[in-house]
Design a protein around this motif. Structure first.
Motif, PDB file in Angstrom:
ATOM      1  N   LEU A 474       0.829  -1.213   0.000  1.00 36.07           N
ATOM      2  CA  LEU A 474       0.000   0.000   0.000  1.00 36.07           C
ATOM      3  C   LEU A 474       0.862   1.261   0.000  1.00 36.07           C
ATOM      4  N   THR A 475       1.902   1.326   0.855  1.00 38.05           N
ATOM      5  CA  THR A 475       2.737   2.536   0.888  1.00 38.05           C
ATOM      6  C   THR A 475       3.465   2.715  -0.444  1.00 38.05           C
ATOM      7  N   GLY A 476       3.754   1.613  -1.127  1.00 32.59           N
ATOM      8  CA  GLY A 476       4.463   1.677  -2.407  1.00 32.59           C
ATOM      9  C   GLY A 476       3.659   2.364  -3.507  1.00 32.59           C
ATOM     10  N   LEU A 477       2.356   2.604  -3.262  1.00 29.75           N
ATOM     11  CA  LEU A 477       1.529   3.258  -4.285  1.00 29.75           C
ATOM     12  C   LEU A 477       1.792   4.762  -4.327  1.00 29.75           C
ATOM     13  N   ARG A 478       2.402   5.272  -3.259  1.00 31.68           N
ATOM     14  CA  ARG A 478       2.630   6.720  -3.151  1.00 31.68           C
ATOM     15  C   ARG A 478       3.506   7.204  -4.315  1.00 31.68           C
ATOM     16  N   GLY A 479       3.018   8.229  -4.986  1.00 38.44           N
ATOM     17  CA  GLY A 479       3.804   8.837  -6.058  1.00 38.44           C
ATOM     18  C   GLY A 479       3.787   8.054  -7.370  1.00 38.44           C
ATOM     19  N   LYS A 480       3.125   6.898  -7.389  1.00 37.72           N
ATOM     20  CA  LYS A 480       3.059   6.138  -8.639  1.00 37.72           C
ATOM     21  C   LYS A 480       2.221   6.894  -9.662  1.00 37.72           C
TER      22      LYS A 480
END
Ligand SMILES: *Cc1c(COP(=O)(O)O)cnc(C)c1O
Length: 504
Positions: A474-480
């Protein structure tokens, strides 16, 4: 092993065809003609294996037209190293007092749909090869949130397959939308539909059944298929984790081999709990299956009275994946429990379609109640449970799982049944962070505040409050980058399909 239809006993096909076709031509669901048996000696052997080994053993009985190499390749691809954040794939976490949680949300999208949707695409491409098809398969999905993302992850970059997902523009959570519109993969497409889930679903069904569209696709070497939960290829993978949880408890000496175990399942479309019923039919020593519903309590009433009645108000709850009034997979339970009475099932399903209800006989109801119990709770009770379980056991659960815990508490108080019990945990609490945070703060007497912050601030706030780490999925979606910003209406969905396929 052959598969037949719940509505026509003359249907006789292999599992590969059942998985590719999804639903039988007359509207029935594909079911195995018989259920493979699992003896206690075999169960004991499975205790020595890891999740992948258990999956191979359980699924080979259902997919007998697949070679052992094909099955191994599909299963290792789905559950092998790096796919699930927990090495045991579906860990069982003890909460004390004979109660454990079966956590099914360690996959790439943080909800239990990954358990099946990581495997289904591999089964489908293998089935396509076996059937000698060289058409490109187009998977169309209408989603209320969790299924769309799990299907996109499962099918992304799978050769020979394209996947298109339609979600209701106002019907998914901000995190669910972000998960979908940032989806990577060369073969994926995502589009919002003006309206609610029903609009998206009706539109997808209309496209599926339009012969003119099928013809256009065929000219381009393509055909449609479906990844929704009535596909047998989604049900079979779910049988494995019930067997696996039992083995884990035996290994931990929380259970002796052969002793009965209860499962509590937060239920919507009846797919997850039906897989448990198949595990029981195979011989897994299950004592009771407890079906947990939210305010949409149509299944609670059915299991308590034998009347299935969907003529009622539809509630939008904080456990949205269980907001369902027509639980499609119940048809497979009726088939199993009525002694495979296809004529009777046709009658009930006609009554359901024409008048919105049907009633089963007292005998059948008794049979259903010998295995199933049922209960429900509303949003206030769900939130109280989230807060209480965190306070008393320092265990964080999402709203769907909380419904299961609450219903179990009521069941145990009403029956005194002290059988060891596993509650199936269907989503990461972070995936529904806003509702969980609200539940924890409400208990502390804080006023509900209007949220301006974005989803990621919320995740951090949630992590700080609870001490639990945010899932990188979930945090990896930031800025995608947002790849899919398109919105269509029900009337322009067809054009959207061809545009997304790059052939419009
Ligand atoms: C889909 C889903 C359910 C309901 O499962 P069924 O198989 O439809 O009964 C429960 N919880 C979550 C989080 C889900 O995504």
């Amino acid at each position: 092993m052959f598969y037949t239809s719940t509505r026509d006993s003359s249907v006789r096909i292999f599992s590969a065809e059942a998985i590719l076709r999804g639903i039988s031509a007359e509207g029935g669901l594909f079911v195995p003609e018989s259920v493979p048996k699992l003896s206690l000696a075999e169960l004991k052997d499975l205790c020595q294996k890891d999740y992948i080994g258990r999956a191979k053993a359980v699924l080979s009985g259902y997919l007998s037209d697949f070679t052992p190499e094909e099955i191994a390749c599909c299963i290792e691809g789905a559950y092998g190293t790096g796919k699930f954040s927990d090495p045991s794939v579906a860990p069982v976490v003890p909460l004390g007092g004979g109660l454990s949680m079966l956590e099914l949300w360690k996959g790439p999208t943080c909800a239990f749909k990954d358990m099946a949707l990581q495997l289904l695409p591999r089964l489908m491409t293998t089935a396509l090869k076996k059937m000698g098809s060289n058409q490109e398969t187009v998977i169309l999905v209408a989603t209320s949130g969790d299924t769309g993302k799990a299907a996109l992850e499962g099918f992304r970059d799978v050769p020979g397959v394209r996947i298109l997902v339609f979600y209701p523009n106002k019907g998914v959570s901000p995190m669910q939308r972000l998960q979908m519109v940032t989806q990577e993969g060369a073969n994926v497409g995502v589009c919002a539909v003006e309206g609610n889930f029903d609009d998206a679903q009706t539109g997808v069904k209309a496209i599926f059944t339009d012969p003119r569209i099928a013809e256009t696709l065929a000219e381009r070497g393509m055909c449609f298929s479906s990844a929704n939960s009535i596909n047998w290829g989604r049900l079979a993978p779910q049988i494995v984790y019930y067997v696996s949880a039992y083995c884990d408890l035996v290994n931990r000496r929380a259970l002796s081999l052969g002793e009965g175990l209860n499962f509590v399942v937060p239920t919507g479309n009846f797919g997850n709990i039906l897989a448990a019923c198949y595990a029981k039919e195979m011989g897994l020593p299950i004592h009771k299956l407890i079906c947990a519903s939210n305010a949409n309590r149509v299944l609670t009433e059915f299991i308590q009275t034998g009347l299935y009645d969907c003529r009622r108000e539809f509630y939008t709850t904080i456990s949205p994946s269980m907001d369902i009034l027509i639980s499609s997979n119940l048809e497979r339970l009726l088939y199993l429990m009525s002694g495979r009475d296809t004529e009777q099932i046709c009658t009930w399903m006609r009554e359901l379609q024409q008048s919105g209800s049907y009633q089963v006989s007292p005998d059948l109801l008794k049979k259903i109640q010998s295995l199933f119990a049922a209960g429900c709770c509303d949003d206030a009770q769900t939130k109280q449970t989230i807060a209480k379980v965190f306070r008393e056991k320092h265990y964080l659960c999402d709203p769907h799982t909380a419904v299961g815990l609450r219903v179990y508490e009521d069941y145990r108080a009403a029956t005194g049944d002290g059988t060891p019990t596993v509650v199936v945990s269907t989503a990461s609490p972070f995936k529904f962070g806003a509702s969980v945070l609200e539940a924890l703060q409400e208990e502390k007497g804080k006023r509900k505040k209007e949220r301006e912050e974005d989803e990621f601030n919320l995740l951090e706030e949630f992590s700080a409050l609870t001490g639990a780490p945010c899932p990188p999925q979930l945090t990896g979606l930031r800025g995608k980058p947002i790849r899919f910003a398109e919105i269509c209406t029900r009337d322009t969905m067809e054009q959207a399909v061809f545009r997304l396929l790059g052939t419009g």
